[in-house]
Design a protein around this motif. Structure first.
Motif, PDB file in Angstrom:
ATOM      1  N   THR A  41      22.166  -8.739  79.359  1.00 49.50           N
ATOM      2  CA  THR A  41      22.937  -7.714  78.642  1.00 49.50           C
ATOM      3  C   THR A  41      22.795  -6.402  79.417  1.00 49.50           C
ATOM      4  OG1 THR A  41      23.474  -6.881  76.423  1.00 49.50           O
ATOM      5  CG2 THR A  41      21.146  -6.830  77.023  1.00 49.50           C
ATOM      6  N   THR A  42      23.846  -5.601  79.434  1.00 47.06           N
ATOM      7  CA  THR A  42      23.743  -4.318  80.140  1.00 47.06           C
ATOM      8  C   THR A  42      23.181  -3.264  79.185  1.00 47.06           C
ATOM      9  OG1 THR A  42      25.954  -3.639  79.473  1.00 47.06           O
ATOM     10  CG2 THR A  42      25.760  -4.732  81.624  1.00 47.06           C
ATOM     11  N   GLN A  43      22.648  -2.210  79.760  1.00 49.53           N
ATOM     12  CA  GLN A  43      22.324  -1.024  78.952  1.00 49.53           C
ATOM     13  C   GLN A  43      23.636  -0.319  78.588  1.00 49.53           C
ATOM     14  OE1 GLN A  43      19.568  -0.716  77.637  1.00 49.53           O
ATOM     15  NE2 GLN A  43      18.517  -2.303  78.831  1.00 49.53           N
ATOM     16  N   LYS A  44      23.558   0.603  77.629  1.00 49.92           N
ATOM     17  CA  LYS A  44      24.793   1.200  77.084  1.00 49.92           C
ATOM     18  C   LYS A  44      24.904   2.679  77.444  1.00 49.92           C
ATOM     19  CE  LYS A  44      24.642  -2.767  75.112  1.00 49.92           C
ATOM     20  NZ  LYS A  44      25.080  -3.865  75.993  1.00 49.92           N
ATOM     21  N   PRO A  45      26.043   3.082  77.976  1.00 50.06           N
ATOM     22  CA  PRO A  45      26.218   4.503  78.297  1.00 50.06           C
ATOM     23  C   PRO A  45      26.433   5.336  77.026  1.00 50.06           C
ATOM     24  CG  PRO A  45      28.209   3.286  78.818  1.00 50.06           C
ATOM     25  CD  PRO A  45      27.205   2.278  78.338  1.00 50.06           C
ATOM     26  N   ARG A  46      26.169   6.625  77.159  1.00 43.80           N
ATOM     27  CA  ARG A  46      26.265   7.524  75.997  1.00 43.80           C
ATOM     28  C   ARG A  46      27.653   7.484  75.342  1.00 43.80           C
ATOM     29  NH1 ARG A  46      22.821  10.899  74.311  1.00 43.80           N
ATOM     30  NH2 ARG A  46      21.588  10.993  76.208  1.00 43.80           N
ATOM     31  N   ILE A  47      28.688   7.395  76.131  1.00 40.61           N
ATOM     32  CA  ILE A  47      30.064   7.408  75.591  1.00 40.61           C
ATOM     33  C   ILE A  47      30.266   6.244  74.601  1.00 40.61           C
ATOM     34  CG2 ILE A  47      30.797   6.357  77.760  1.00 40.61           C
ATOM     35  CD1 ILE A  47      33.520   7.176  77.520  1.00 40.61           C
ATOM     36  N   VAL A  48      29.604   5.116  74.881  1.00 36.76           N
ATOM     37  CA  VAL A  48      29.695   3.941  74.005  1.00 36.76           C
ATOM     38  C   VAL A  48      28.868   4.168  72.739  1.00 36.76           C
ATOM     39  CG1 VAL A  48      28.863   1.541  73.820  1.00 36.76           C
ATOM     40  CG2 VAL A  48      30.291   2.229  75.764  1.00 36.76           C
ATOM     41  N   LEU A  49      27.651   4.678  72.932  1.00 36.40           N
ATOM     42  CA  LEU A  49      26.763   4.902  71.780  1.00 36.40           C
ATOM     43  C   LEU A  49      27.342   5.976  70.854  1.00 36.40           C
ATOM     44  CD1 LEU A  49      23.413   4.742  73.759  1.00 36.40           C
ATOM     45  CD2 LEU A  49      24.380   2.984  72.269  1.00 36.40           C
ATOM     46  N   ASP A  50      27.930   7.005  71.455  1.00 39.57           N
ATOM     47  CA  ASP A  50      28.525   8.076  70.639  1.00 39.57           C
ATOM     48  C   ASP A  50      29.649   7.522  69.773  1.00 39.57           C
ATOM     49  OD1 ASP A  50      26.830   9.918  71.692  1.00 39.57           O
ATOM     50  OD2 ASP A  50      28.279  10.869  73.036  1.00 39.57           O
ATOM     51  N   LYS A  51      30.427   6.608  70.331  1.00 40.90           N
ATOM     52  CA  LYS A  51      31.547   6.034  69.577  1.00 40.90           C
ATOM     53  C   LYS A  51      31.015   5.229  68.387  1.00 40.90           C
ATOM     54  CE  LYS A  51      35.877   5.377  68.901  1.00 40.90           C
ATOM     55  NZ  LYS A  51      36.768   6.492  68.639  1.00 40.90           N
ATOM     56  N   LEU A  52      29.944   4.498  68.633  1.00 43.20           N
ATOM     57  CA  LEU A  52      29.352   3.681  67.567  1.00 43.20           C
ATOM     58  C   LEU A  52      28.878   4.568  66.412  1.00 43.20           C
ATOM     59  CD1 LEU A  52      28.263   0.862  66.705  1.00 43.20           C
ATOM     60  CD2 LEU A  52      26.133   1.457  67.866  1.00 43.20           C
ATOM     61  N   VAL A  53      28.151   5.619  66.772  1.00 44.53           N
ATOM     62  CA  VAL A  53      27.610   6.522  65.737  1.00 44.53           C
ATOM     63  C   VAL A  53      28.753   7.241  65.030  1.00 44.53           C
ATOM     64  CG1 VAL A  53      26.179   8.579  65.362  1.00 44.53           C
ATOM     65  CG2 VAL A  53      25.395   6.761  66.905  1.00 44.53           C
ATOM     66  N   ASP A  54      29.726   7.690  65.796  1.00 43.17           N
ATOM     67  CA  ASP A  54      30.863   8.406  65.209  1.00 43.17           C
ATOM     68  C   ASP A  54      31.597   7.506  64.211  1.00 43.17           C
ATOM     69  OD1 ASP A  54      33.009  10.527  65.160  1.00 43.17           O
ATOM     70  OD2 ASP A  54      34.171   8.808  65.869  1.00 43.17           O
ATOM     71  N   PHE A  55      31.779   6.242  64.573  1.00 43.38           N
ATOM     72  CA  PHE A  55      32.501   5.336  63.676  1.00 43.38           C
ATOM     73  C   PHE A  55      31.764   5.209  62.342  1.00 43.38           C
ATOM     74  CE2 PHE A  55      33.096   0.998  61.952  1.00 43.38           C
ATOM     75  CZ  PHE A  55      34.422   1.140  61.560  1.00 43.38           C
ATOM     76  N   TYR A  56      30.472   4.889  62.402  1.00 39.84           N
ATOM     77  CA  TYR A  56      29.761   4.632  61.150  1.00 39.84           C
ATOM     78  C   TYR A  56      29.402   5.913  60.383  1.00 39.84           C
ATOM     79  CZ  TYR A  56      29.490  -0.405  61.680  1.00 39.84           C
ATOM     80  OH  TYR A  56      29.808  -1.723  61.760  1.00 39.84           O
ATOM     81  N   THR A  57      29.330   7.047  61.088  1.00 33.66           N
ATOM     82  CA  THR A  57      28.960   8.272  60.368  1.00 33.66           C
ATOM     83  C   THR A  57      30.185   9.025  59.854  1.00 33.66           C
ATOM     84  OG1 THR A  57      28.809   9.450  62.467  1.00 33.66           O
ATOM     85  CG2 THR A  57      26.744   8.657  61.520  1.00 33.66           C
ATOM     86  N   THR A  58      31.345   8.824  60.477  1.00 34.16           N
ATOM     87  CA  THR A  58      32.495   9.655  60.115  1.00 34.16           C
ATOM     88  C   THR A  58      33.764   8.872  59.786  1.00 34.16           C
ATOM     89  OG1 THR A  58      31.585  11.210  61.709  1.00 34.16           O
ATOM     90  CG2 THR A  58      33.754  11.745  60.846  1.00 34.16           C
ATOM     91  N   HIS A  59      33.964   7.722  60.432  1.00 36.73           N
ATOM     92  CA  HIS A  59      35.266   7.060  60.296  1.00 36.73           C
ATOM     93  C   HIS A  59      35.197   5.658  59.718  1.00 36.73           C
ATOM     94  CE1 HIS A  59      36.087  10.164  63.431  1.00 36.73           C
ATOM     95  NE2 HIS A  59      37.138  10.321  62.659  1.00 36.73           N
ATOM     96  N   ASN A  60      34.093   5.292  59.094  1.00 33.43           N
ATOM     97  CA  ASN A  60      33.941   3.901  58.654  1.00 33.43           C
ATOM     98  C   ASN A  60      34.989   3.499  57.611  1.00 33.43           C
ATOM     99  OD1 ASN A  60      32.763   1.355  58.323  1.00 33.43           O
ATOM    100  ND2 ASN A  60      31.565   2.082  56.584  1.00 33.43           N
ATOM    101  N   ALA A  61      35.700   2.423  57.891  1.00 32.72           N
ATOM    102  CA  ALA A  61      36.675   1.838  56.949  1.00 32.72           C
ATOM    103  C   ALA A  61      36.906   0.405  57.405  1.00 32.72           C
ATOM    104  CB  ALA A  61      37.975   2.631  56.980  1.00 32.72           C
TER     105      ALA A  61
END
Ligand SMILES: Cc1ncc(COP(=O)(O)O)c(C=O)c1O
Length: 419
Positions: A41-61
């Protein structure tokens, strides 16, 4: 080469790759780690992690169901990622892309769908026993399942050559007029070799044979163009190309859609019940039953953006250079025994994957010693389907964040292990 991609001078690539490493919080949080297990498995760049957090903290549906703004936005974004994935591998339509939970999920969906709805009694499916279990085992389950329905499918094995790519002479000698599917790995997970899938397609000419490709180790490592490869079906995992775990995609060429039906169905906009028949109304969504890993799909989109910012050709050059550098250094050490792979080919190519044994030590002993020095590698059988003399090896697998400094450190520790 794709248009618009800047080719850096080699030194510049390495400089660039050093900066790339800063984009991965894993390395900031683990300064003593030399990560060489990216094929797992690869490590994850910040742009990917930010999207994950943004989705669950602000846009979850949930997507494709409710019709308020953030739900609609998610539905649209998922379709944008489908489009992006399609363009990334040069599919001709976004409907040719289905989201999965990863390569293994894709292989199973394909084997069951084709096994139950496409193959006929006596048909033959070619596979390589030296391929990853995920790519091989589903066919054995399906063979047993359809046998119970009175349909006999023959599974015909073919070999890899010493370089670690498909032995095309052996493969071609197994093709008969009963052959319906060839399962071909693009880049091998132990040998790191490219199997030139397009040469298989060229040889087949207009024979009606489906080429089903395992691209788990090639997408995100080098240019993957389904049309240039001549792939009819191709699956990969997001987590091996910087997205989070639990998401992937499968390409299915449009011309096969009429012959295929989803096996697993349920809540999705792709199917409906019509006179006790489950009718497909949208091909790709029909294969995505139930609530999907939408956060994962969004990170897959970001992972592609990340790769495109670096340039897939630059990644390919970087990985080729690292592979060749590692090979050259390993050749200078005593007790290193190479398995199929870069040691046996003559070009300056490579996918960042190289496997070997250290004479006198089991792979897990050597792996343990490397881990004590913060060097993380994979050891063992690497999920190969058939156990042979190449199981129990050490596999180094690198990606954009690795540099020649990592290799120099690995060699320094191996020198003490090889004494
Ligand atoms: C060549 C190859 N195929 C398939 C897989 C399975 O991938 P996943 O576990 O992400 O489904 C892997 C993972 O190691 C692989 O290397």
């Amino acid at each position: 080469m794709p248009g618009g991609i800047k080719i850096y001078h080699l030194k510049e690539i390495y400089k660039n790759m050093l900066n790339v490493k800063n984009q991965f919080p894993f390395f900031t949080n683990n300064p003593g780690i030399t990560y060489m297990d990216s094929a797992a498995t690869t490590q994850k760049p910040r742009i990917v992690l930010d999207k994950l957090v943004d989705f669950y903290t602000t846009h979850n549906a949930n997507a494709g169901r409710s019709s308020y703004p953030i739900a609609n936005q998610l539905t649209n974004e998922v379709e944008e990622v489908r489009e992006k994935v399609g363009k990334f591998i040069n599919a001709s339509k976004k409907e040719e892309i289905i989201f999965t939970s990863g390569a293994t999920d894709g292989f199973n969906k394909i084997a069951y769908t084709l096994g139950i709805h496409y193959l006929k009694d006596g048909d033959e499916v070619l596979y390589c026993p030296q391929d990853h279990k995920s790519f091989v085992l589903p066919w054995f389950k399906v063979q047993r399942l359809v046998e119970n329905m009175g349909v006999a499918i023959r599974l015909v094995p073919f070999r890899v050559n010493k370089m670690g790519s498909i032995d095309r002479d052996d493969l071609f000698s197994k093709v008969t007029d009963k052959t319906k599917i060839i399962n071909a790995t693009h880049i091998h997970n132990i040998y790191g070799a490219d199997s030139d899938i397009n040469k298989i397609r060229d040889w087949l000419g207009d024979k009606d044979v489906i080429i089903n490709v395992d691209a788990a180790q090639s997408v995100g490592h080098r240019l993957v163009d389904v049309q240039q490869l001549g792939a009819d079906i191709l699956s990969f995992s997001g987590h091996k190309m910087f997205a989070i775990q639990g998401v992937g995609a499968t390409f299915i060429t449009k011309k096969l859609h009429q012959f295929m039906e989803p096996i697993f169905v349920g809540g999705s906009n792709g199917v409906k019940l019509h006179d006790s028949e489950v009718e497909v109304t949208n091909f790709s969504q029909a294969y995505e039953s139930g609530t999907q890993n939408y956060a994962g799909i969004l990170t897959l989109g970001k992972a592609i953006e990340f790769i495109e910012q670096l340039g897939i050709e630059n990644i390919y050059i970087h990985l080729s250079e690292l592979t060749q550098y590692l090979l050259q250094k390993l050749r200078q050490l005593p007790k290193i025994e190479f398995v199929y792979g870069p040691n046996f080919w003559s070009c300056a190519d490579g996918a960042g994957i190289l496997s070997f044994k250290v004479g006198g030590l089991s792979a897990s002993e050597a792996g343990f010693m490397l881990a004590e020095n913060g060097i993380l590698v994979r050891t063992g059988d690497h999920c190969i389907s058939s156990r042979d003399e190449f199981t129990n090896t050490i596999r180094i697998s690198m990606h954009v964040y690795n540099t020649t400094d990592d290799i120099d450190f690995l060699i320094k520790i191996l020198k003490t292990i090889c004494k």
